[in-house]
Design a protein around this motif. Structure first.
Motif: not given
Lengths: 114, 114
Positions: A47-62
């Motif tokens: 679906h051509g969605l954005p491949p990377s999501d730094p905000a998601r990753e930061a949220q996961q780490i926190a």
């Protein structure tokens, strides 16, 4: 073997049986988790969605650090654990990329979804 | 955003929610597992039990590979996962050793129990 040593050996056996049961939980939970990251990779590619999501990753780490503190697990370990999982997801994607004819850049980029 | 893309975004959100729930299982299960390896370390130190058990470790590796295959998880990953856990247990023991006055060689040797 003294009574105290025999009791210690029995306790040791019980701890090891618990460790074995917990390892089964970990393996099956990790397997289920990889099924989801694989599905996410396919979704993004299709679906051509954005491949990377730094905000998601930061949220996961926190979030993992918070969960680790609640569980009395070293938060630094939680960070390292997520990094370990990320590296495995990347390896999976790379293997799929090298085995697929038209995987291309989109598949490479999916490696950010962890 | 097309309908198809909106559906993909909704699916992505559901997968991420599942991943977050699975991560909570993983963190709490790892915390529980470390409580057991810590208890084992104390038991061995207190009762002079053999610190290292290569047969136990070989059994753990073989068992994890079998569980991984049953769960459709890469057995190579299961091995790497155990190695990662072992390194963390070692780090825990080392930290306890450096912070304890009389930890000594026994604590160092406990690092084999994983």
């Amino acid at each position: 073997m003294t009574d105290a040593t025999a009791r210690a050996a029995a306790l040791l056996r019980e701890h090891r049986e618990s460790i074995d049961r917990l390892d089964a939980i970990l393996v099956y939970t990790l397997a289920e988790r990889f099924k989801h990251t694989q599905a996410v990779g396919r979704l993004k590619a299709e679906h051509g969605l954005p491949p990377s999501d730094p905000a998601r990753e930061a949220q996961q780490i926190a979030r993992l650090e918070g969960l680790a503190r609640q569980a009395d697990l070293d938060p630094e370990f939680a960070r390292k654990f997520l990094a370990f999982i990320i590296s495995e997801v990347i390896r999976h994607h790379e293997r799929h990329q090298s085995s697929g004819a038209h995987a291309g850049a989109a598949t490479q980029d999916q490696t950010q979804e962890t």
